[in-house]
Design an enzyme around this catalytic site. Structure first.
Site, PDB file in Angstrom:
ATOM      1  N   PRO A 164      16.315   2.927  13.487  1.00 47.42           N
ATOM      2  CA  PRO A 164      14.844   2.874  13.566  1.00 47.42           C
ATOM      3  C   PRO A 164      14.365   1.630  14.308  1.00 47.42           C
ATOM      4  CG  PRO A 164      15.608   3.213  11.294  1.00 47.42           C
ATOM      5  CD  PRO A 164      16.796   2.833  12.109  1.00 47.42           C
ATOM      6  N   LYS A 215      10.075   6.813  14.986  1.00 46.55           N
ATOM      7  CA  LYS A 215      10.329   5.830  13.932  1.00 46.55           C
ATOM      8  C   LYS A 215      10.512   6.492  12.566  1.00 46.55           C
ATOM      9  CE  LYS A 215       9.888   1.990  11.400  1.00 46.55           C
ATOM     10  NZ  LYS A 215       9.264   2.451  10.191  1.00 46.55           N
ATOM     11  N   ARG A 243      -2.709  10.178   6.676  1.00 45.51           N
ATOM     12  CA  ARG A 243      -1.366  10.720   6.443  1.00 45.51           C
ATOM     13  C   ARG A 243      -1.383  11.887   5.476  1.00 45.51           C
ATOM     14  NH1 ARG A 243      -2.398   5.871   5.793  1.00 45.51           N
ATOM     15  NH2 ARG A 243      -1.653   4.203   7.172  1.00 45.51           N
ATOM     16  N   ARG A 267       0.823  -1.209   0.000  1.00 46.58           N
ATOM     17  CA  ARG A 267       0.000   0.000   0.000  1.00 46.58           C
ATOM     18  C   ARG A 267       0.855   1.256   0.000  1.00 46.58           C
ATOM     19  NH1 ARG A 267      -3.565   2.561   4.371  1.00 46.58           N
ATOM     20  NH2 ARG A 267      -4.730   4.074   3.153  1.00 46.58           N
TER      21      ARG A 267
END
Length: 295
Positions: free
Chosen positions: A252, A235, A192, A148
């Site tokens: 990360p 992150k 987002r 995605r």
DNA sequence: GCCCAGGGAATCG
DNA sequence: CGATTCCATGGG
């Protein structure tokens, strides 16, 4: 270290000798970039002994990479290799020294596990992606899966990126600021969309400077700058700094890495033991757990 | 602190 | 097969 050298050119494929290891498959399959895939059929095949050829778009250009386990092959002009792809692939960095530092960082069972992960991941390179593309891509990556993520990025490029040979460049902050957050949402970016749009607007207007992040040598300060953007937390900022700002000490930690830390290192792993190469150690551990260990 | 926000993949029953 | 879970961050 020895500088990478162009040995020959055939069919626009450059054959490159270099120091250290390079695995095309591992480098482009470890989750650090989202715009590369199987070799596009518009591109001539690399020499017959190459495996795992990939192509994609970065720095506004279509490019392809392959290797035969000995040499690297790059589908690009010699000029672009010298000015873009050599740095993009990290061929100017000393991975032999980096691997030594990573192997010597730990002791006992932790050291043994790091060694195993490194061998299983040998040849992964940290790609030096464009800052804005990396930042935007990892904002999109949050709470999301790779197919995605790729779909959203390709939609953004197709709608708002400059058309180039082989596809579309990554859209500039200006282009995404002009698009508006509703348009970005309608491409499937979900919640987002507002993060992407706000970051694009701040950068386009000069209210936020990617160059300043790049030029801030103190890692914690660079991290704080990025985290001042909405939608950028620990992150996302670590990924952007590692893959887009050449801050190789970034480490990360997503749920997978936390699992690695919990199950392989007794819940404790101090990334600073790897010095400036913590991000490479992270990629080895992550790749081993996600791709290599489970076959 | 707790729930929710896209949606596709992965995993479960 | 359908149902549930996962995911990183911020806002209510």
């Amino acid at each position: 270290m020895r500088a990478p050298t162009i040995l020959s050119e055939e069919n626009h494929w450059l054959e490159i000798s270099f120091e250290g290891d390079f695995s095309t498959a591992r480098t482009f399959d470890c989750g650090q970039c989202f715009r590369f895939g199987p070799l596009s059929d518009e591109i001539p095949l690399p020499p017959a002994d190459c495996k795992n050829a990939v192509s994609g778009i970065a720095y506004g250009k279509q490019v392809a990479f392959a290797d035969n386990g000995i040499h690297l092959f790059v589908y690009a002009s010699p000029e672009d290799f010298q000015t873009i792809w050599k740095q993009y692939l990290g061929l100017d960095a000393d991975y032999v020294q980096a691997n030594q530092q990573i192997q010597r960082a730990l002791t006992g069972a932790s050291r043994q596990h790091m060694q195993t992960a490194l061998e299983a991941s040998r040849g992964i390179r940290i790609l030096r992606q464009e800052p804005w593309e990396a930042l935007c891509s990892f904002i999109i990556s949050q709470n999301n899966n790779i197919p995605r993520i790729r779909k959203i990025i390709e939609a953004l490029c197709r709608e708002y990126g400059e058309q180039i040979t082989g596809g579309w460049a990554f859209p500039t902050p200006d282009a995404l600021a002009g698009a508006g957050k509703d348009a970005i949402f309608s491409l499937g970016a979900g919640f987002r969309a507002s993060y992407i749009w706000e970051a694009a607007c701040k950068i386009a207007s000069g209210a936020f400077s990617l160059d300043q992040v790049q030029n801030t040598q103190i890692y914690e300060e660079a991290r704080e700058l990025l985290c001042s953007l909405r939608g950028v937390g620990p992150k996302v900022s670590a990924c952007a700094l590692l893959f887009g700002f050449n801050k190789t000490e970034a480490f990360p930690v997503d749920v997978w890495m936390q699992r690695v830390i919990d199950t392989r290192f007794g819940g404790k792993l101090d990334p600073t033991v790897f010095g400036n190469w913590a991000g490479l150690a992270q990629q080895y551990l992550f790749y081993y757990e996600r791709c290599a260990a489970c076959g």
